[in-house]
Design an enzyme around this catalytic site. Structure first.
Site, PDB file in Angstrom:
ATOM      1  N   GLU A 135       0.872  -4.152  11.186  1.00  0.00           N
ATOM      2  CA  GLU A 135       0.453  -3.061  11.020  1.00  0.00           C
ATOM      3  C   GLU A 135       1.156  -2.092  12.143  1.00  0.00           C
ATOM      4  OE1 GLU A 135      -1.771  -1.783   8.992  1.00  0.00           O
ATOM      5  OE2 GLU A 135      -2.897  -3.263   8.324  1.00  0.00           O
ATOM      6  N   ARG A 160      -3.191   4.630  -2.312  1.00  0.00           N
ATOM      7  CA  ARG A 160      -2.974   3.144  -1.442  1.00  0.00           C
ATOM      8  C   ARG A 160      -2.911   2.418  -2.717  1.00  0.00           C
ATOM      9  NH1 ARG A 160      -5.659  -0.027   2.485  1.00  0.00           N
ATOM     10  NH2 ARG A 160      -6.567  -1.738   1.553  1.00  0.00           N
ATOM     11  N   HIS A 210       0.899  -1.296  -0.109  1.00  0.00           N
ATOM     12  CA  HIS A 210       0.100   0.091  -0.155  1.00  0.00           C
ATOM     13  C   HIS A 210       0.645   1.085   0.162  1.00  0.00           C
ATOM     14  CE1 HIS A 210      -3.325  -2.656   1.800  1.00  0.00           C
ATOM     15  NE2 HIS A 210      -3.477  -2.636   0.441  1.00  0.00           N
TER      16      HIS A 210
HETATM   17 ZN    ZN Z   1      -1.968  -1.630   4.374  1.00  0.00          ZN
END
Ligand code: ZN
Length: 477
Positions: free
Chosen positions: A385, A238, A180
Site C-alpha cells: 500500500e 474502485r 482498484h
Molecule cells: Zn487497493
C-alpha cells in the site's frame, strides 16, 4: 488493546462499501465533502464517524488518525460530537476539479517533460510501455495479457535478457497494479519499476544482474475499465465496470480471486455478496475477465516465483494470510522480507511502511490476489500500500517520483531474493516444471561426471549430491 483494535477494525466493516454508486454516463460529485483525520478514542467515536461518513478512506483505525470522507451536511454533527479531528482535504470535489483542470491539457496528447511529473491516462501508460520497449528491444517486449470486460487491452511489459544465459528457465517476478481504479499512484509506480529496470540496465550493476537472471513481467493497469472511469466519470471509483443484477456496477477485483473466495469474515472489508458494495466479490471465483487473465498467465508460467500487487494507500507491506489470522507456513521468511523492505524504503525518503500479515495488520480479506498467488500458485506474494498523504487518493503530483524512488529498492530486493531462492537448478531439463524427467537428466549428468551434478558443491560426485538434488527438486528450486 490488541483485541479492542480488532473489534474496532471489525466494526469499520460497513464503511468501505457504503459509497454511493454513479449511474452510467455520469460522474459522482463530492461538492463540499471534506476528508477529516479523526482521532478514534472509543467504540462510540467510531460508531459516530461511520454514521456521518459514507466512505472511510483509511483502511483501518490508526493511532495517528483515521481518514473519513464527510459530506457537508454531516460536519455540524461531527463538530458537536467532540471527536478530535483535523481537515486533511477541505473540499474533495475542488481537489478533483483542480486535478482534472491540471491534467486536461496533457491527457490527450504527447507527454511533455518526464512521464512521472504527473498522473497519466490509460492510453498514455500503454503508449509509454511501447516507448520503453523501443529503448531496449533487446531486453523488453510488450504484450497483451488479457482483455477487460469492456474489451480494453491489459497491456504488460516483460523485461529480461535472453542473451545472458542462466538456462532456459529463469525465475519470474510478476508485478501488478491498479486492481482498484482510484489508486492512481499504483499505476505510476508500477510503470516506473519498468522504466528503471530498462533505463538503468547499463549503468546499475545490481539492476543488470537482476534483469540477466530473472524474468520480470509488469502489468501497470489490471483494471483498465475502472481506471478509465475514474478519469472520465467518477474519480473515486474502485471496482471494475461489471453491470450487476439489480442495476449496480462493479466487482471488487481483489475479492474475486479463487482462494477462499466468498468466505465471510469478520469486518465487512473482507468482501461480500452485495453487488452495490465496494467490496463485492462477484458471482463466482474469477467471474471477472481481468482476474481470470492474470490467473491464466500465472498458471501458464510455472516459473512465476514472486508476485507483488501494488495499491494505495496507507504505507503497508502486506503478506499472507488475508483470510486467516494464523501465520502461513512461510511466515518467518515473509516477516524477514517485510522487515528488509521496510528498511530499504525508509532509507530513501525516511518514510515508514508497516510490514505484516494482511489479516492482522490491515483487515481480514477473502478472495484476495496475494493469498491466491501464495496458496494456489506457490509463489511468494506481497501487497504494497503506497503513499496517500496529502490528499488520499487525490495525491499531488509531486508525490509520484518520491513514492516511485522509495519502492524501487524493495522490489529490486524481492527480485534478488527470488533469484537466489529459485535458481531452477534442479530443473535439470530447463522446462520450468519439476517432473520425473529432471531425475533422468540429473542421473545422466551424474553418470557422465558432469560438474553440474555436484549439487552440494563439495567437488566430488557422490550420493550426497543425489540427496541435495532431491531436496531442491521437491522445493522447486
Ligand atoms: Zn487497493
Amino acid at each position: 488493546m490488541r483485541h479492542a483494535l480488532l473489534v474496532v477494525a471489525t466494526l469499520l466493516a460497513c464503511s468501505v462499501h457504503a459509497q454511493p454508486l454513479a449511474p452510467a454516463g455520469t460522474g459522482e460529485r463530492y461538492d463540499g465533502h471534506r476528508v477529516v483525520r479523526a482521532t478514534v478514542r472509543s467504540q462510540r467515536d467510531l460508531d459516530t464517524l461511520l454514521r456521518l461518513s459514507p466512505d472511510m478512506w483509511s483502511h483501518r483505525v490508526e493511532a495517528g488518525g483515521t481518514d473519513f470522507r464527510v459530506p457537508p451536511g454531516s460536519m455540524a454533527a461531527l463538530r458537536a460530537s467532540g471527536i478530535p479531528f483535523a481537515v486533511v482535504v477541505p473540499d474533495v470535489q475542488r481537489a478533483i476539479d483542480a486535478e482534472r483542470a491540471r491534467l486536461a491539457p496533457q491527457a490527450g496528447g504527447p507527454i511533455d517533460g518526464s512521464f512521472f511529473d504527473d498522473f497519466k491516462t490509460y492510453a498514455q501508460v500503454n503508449a509509454y510501455l511501447l516507448t520503453l520497449r523501443d529503448l531496449r528491444p533487446d531486453l523488453a517486449e510488450v504484450f497483451t495479457i488479457g482483455a477487460s470486460l469492456e474489451g480494453r487491452e491489459m497491456r504488460a511489459i516483460r523485461i529480461r535478457n535472453p542473451q545472458a544465459g542462466g538456462g532456459a528457465c529463469k525465475p519470474m517476478v510478476l508485478l501488478t497494479g491498479t486492481q482498484h481504479a482510484r489508486e492512481w499512484i499504483a499505476t505510476m509506480v508500477t510503470t516506473y519499476l519498468a522504466d528503471r529496470f530498462i533505463r538503468q540496465y547499463d549503468t546499475d550493476p545490481a539492476i543488470k544482474a537482476v534483469v540477466d537472471a530473472a524474468d520480470i513481467v509488469i502489468v501497470p493497469i489490471v483494471n483498465p475499465d475502472g481506471y478509465e472511469w475514474t478519469w472520465t466519470n467518477t474519480r473515486l471509483w474502485r471496482k471494475n465496470r461489471r453491470p450487476n443484477a439489480g442495476g449496480s456496477f462493479g466487482v471488487d477485483l481483489n475479492r474475486n480471486w479463487g482462494f477462499k473466495w466468498g468466505l465471510p469474515l469478520p469486518g465487512g472489508n473482507g468482501g461480500n455478496a452485495n453487488p452495490g458494495s465496494d467490496v463485492y466479490w462477484g458471482t463466482g471465483p474469477f467471474s471477472e475477465p481481468e482476474t481470470a487473465a492474470i490467473r491464466d498467465f500465472a498458471l501458464g508460467k510455472p516459473q512465476v516465483r514472486w508476485h507483488n500487487d501494488i495499491h494505495s494507500y496507507g504505507q503497508y507491506l502486506l503478506y499472507p494470510w488475508g483470510w486467516s489470522p494464523d501465520p502461513s507456513p512461510d511466515d518467518a521468511d515473509f516477516a524477514s522480507l517485510g522487515a528488509q523492505f521496510r528498511a530499504l524504503i525508509l532509507a530513501v525518503h525516511n518514510l515508514a511502511y508497516a510490514p505484516g500479515r494482511t489479516y492482522t495488520r490491515l483487515y481480514p480479506v477473502s478472495g484476495g490476489i496475494t493469498d491466491w498467488f501464495y496458496a494456489d500458485r506457490k509463489a511468494f506474494a506481497f501487497l504494497f500500500e503506497l503513499r496517500g498523504s496529502p490528499g488520499g487518493f487525490v495525491l499531488p503530483p509531486d508525490q509520484i517520483i518520491p513514492n516511485c524512488e522509495e519502492v524501487f529498492p524493495a522490489i529490486l530486493a524481492a527480485a534478488q531474493w527470488t533469484i537466489q531462492r529459485y535458481p531452477f537448478r534442479a530443473d535439470t531439463d530447463h522446462d520450468c516444471v519439476y517432473t520425473l524427467a529432471d531425475f533422468g537428466a540429473f542421473q545422466t549428468l551424474f553418470a557422465g561426471g558432469d560438474p553440474r551434478a555436484d549439487f552440494n558443491g563439495d567437488g566430488v560426485l557422490n550420493l550426497a549430491d543425489f540427496g541435495a538434488f532431491q531436496t531442491a527438486w521437491a522445493l522447486g528450486r
